[in-house]
Design a protein around this motif. Structure first.
Motif, short mmCIF file in Angstrom:
data_model
loop_
_atom_site.label_atom_id
_atom_site.label_comp_id
_atom_site.label_asym_id
_atom_site.label_seq_id
_atom_site.Cartn_x
_atom_site.Cartn_y
_atom_site.Cartn_z
N VAL A 77 40.56 39.84 32.71
CA VAL A 77 39.49 38.68 32.65
C VAL A 77 38.66 38.48 33.65
O VAL A 77 37.44 38.14 33.57
CB VAL A 77 40.36 37.35 32.47
CG1 VAL A 77 39.30 36.23 32.36
CG2 VAL A 77 41.30 37.30 31.14
N LEU A 78 39.08 38.65 34.82
CA LEU A 78 38.33 38.50 36.15
C LEU A 78 37.21 39.81 36.13
O LEU A 78 36.02 39.46 36.63
CB LEU A 78 39.12 38.69 37.46
CG LEU A 78 40.01 37.44 37.82
CD1 LEU A 78 41.16 37.90 38.92
CD2 LEU A 78 39.36 36.10 37.97
N LEU A 79 37.45 41.13 35.63
CA LEU A 79 36.76 42.14 35.59
C LEU A 79 35.64 41.84 34.35
O LEU A 79 34.57 42.83 34.36
CB LEU A 79 37.39 43.45 35.62
CG LEU A 79 38.07 43.61 37.14
CD1 LEU A 79 38.84 45.14 36.69
CD2 LEU A 79 37.06 44.02 38.28
N ALA A 80 36.04 41.23 33.47
CA ALA A 80 35.25 41.18 32.26
C ALA A 80 33.70 40.65 32.66
O ALA A 80 32.87 41.02 31.78
CB ALA A 80 35.53 40.08 31.63
N GLY A 81 33.58 40.14 33.67
CA GLY A 81 32.17 39.45 34.13
C GLY A 81 31.23 40.62 34.79
O GLY A 81 30.22 40.48 35.28
N THR A 82 31.92 41.99 35.07
CA THR A 82 31.36 43.10 35.46
C THR A 82 30.99 44.07 34.61
O THR A 82 30.08 45.06 35.00
CB THR A 82 32.02 43.82 36.50
OG1 THR A 82 33.07 44.29 36.00
CG2 THR A 82 32.47 42.74 37.63
N ILE A 83 31.25 43.99 33.21
CA ILE A 83 31.00 44.88 32.24
C ILE A 83 30.09 44.30 31.04
O ILE A 83 30.56 43.18 30.71
CB ILE A 83 32.38 45.33 31.67
CG1 ILE A 83 33.37 46.00 32.66
CG2 ILE A 83 31.97 46.29 30.53
CD1 ILE A 83 34.66 46.20 32.16
N PHE A 89 33.29 39.04 24.44
CA PHE A 89 34.52 39.21 23.72
C PHE A 89 35.76 38.81 24.46
O PHE A 89 36.65 38.45 23.73
CB PHE A 89 34.61 41.16 23.46
CG PHE A 89 33.58 41.50 22.82
CD1 PHE A 89 33.26 41.12 21.54
CD2 PHE A 89 32.54 42.34 23.57
CE1 PHE A 89 32.25 41.66 20.82
CE2 PHE A 89 31.46 42.83 22.60
CZ PHE A 89 31.09 42.47 21.57
N VAL A 90 36.05 38.91 25.73
CA VAL A 90 37.19 38.68 26.34
C VAL A 90 37.47 36.85 26.27
O VAL A 90 38.34 36.62 25.89
CB VAL A 90 37.20 39.19 27.92
CG1 VAL A 90 38.10 38.11 28.76
CG2 VAL A 90 37.27 40.41 27.75
N GLU A 91 36.08 36.31 26.16
CA GLU A 91 36.06 34.83 26.33
C GLU A 91 36.49 34.44 24.81
O GLU A 91 37.08 33.43 24.94
CB GLU A 91 34.75 34.40 26.70
CG GLU A 91 34.36 32.88 26.60
CD GLU A 91 34.24 32.51 25.12
OE1 GLU A 91 34.73 31.25 24.95
OE2 GLU A 91 33.49 32.97 24.35
#
Length: 112
Positions: A77-83, A89-91
């Motif tokens: 979840v933390l890395l989702a903001g970098t892709i 999709f994660v949200e």
């Protein structure tokens, strides 16, 4: 867990995701298409995304700690903001998981 914790995570996930997509398009315009105004655009968007990503990290970590996620899920979840586009999709997945558990009255522990 309060609904406001999930809401602020969702808002920051969307903001971070939109800025990252805009930054990606700006980089394509700057380097691949050699567009003149893209350099200024990417500079502004990259600074905004960088600072708002820090806020996203704080809110996502707060949500994960309150939901008692395993470390692997928390990191994703933390890395989702970098892709680019991953934050959307994660949200959505996190919102469905926590929303369903909140409606049942069960503890808000998301699956890995």
């Amino acid at each position: 867990m309060k609904k406001s914790v999930l809401t602020r995570y969702r808002v920051m996930a969307y903001v971070t995701g939109v800025l990252l997509v805009a930054l990606t398009l700006g980089m394509i315009g700057k380097y691949a298409l050699d567009m003149g105004g893209a350099a200024d655009f990417t500079q502004v968007v990259s600074i905004a995304h960088g600072w708002l990503y820090v806020v996203y990290l704080i809110f996502a970590f707060d949500l994960g700690s309150k939901a008692k996620w395993p470390v692997k899920k928390q990191l994703w979840v933390l890395l989702a903001g970098t892709i680019p586009t991953a934050a959307f999709f994660v949200e959505r997945r996190i919102s469905r998981e926590l929303g369903a558990r909140g409606a049942d009255g069960a503890p808000a522990v998301a699956e890995a």
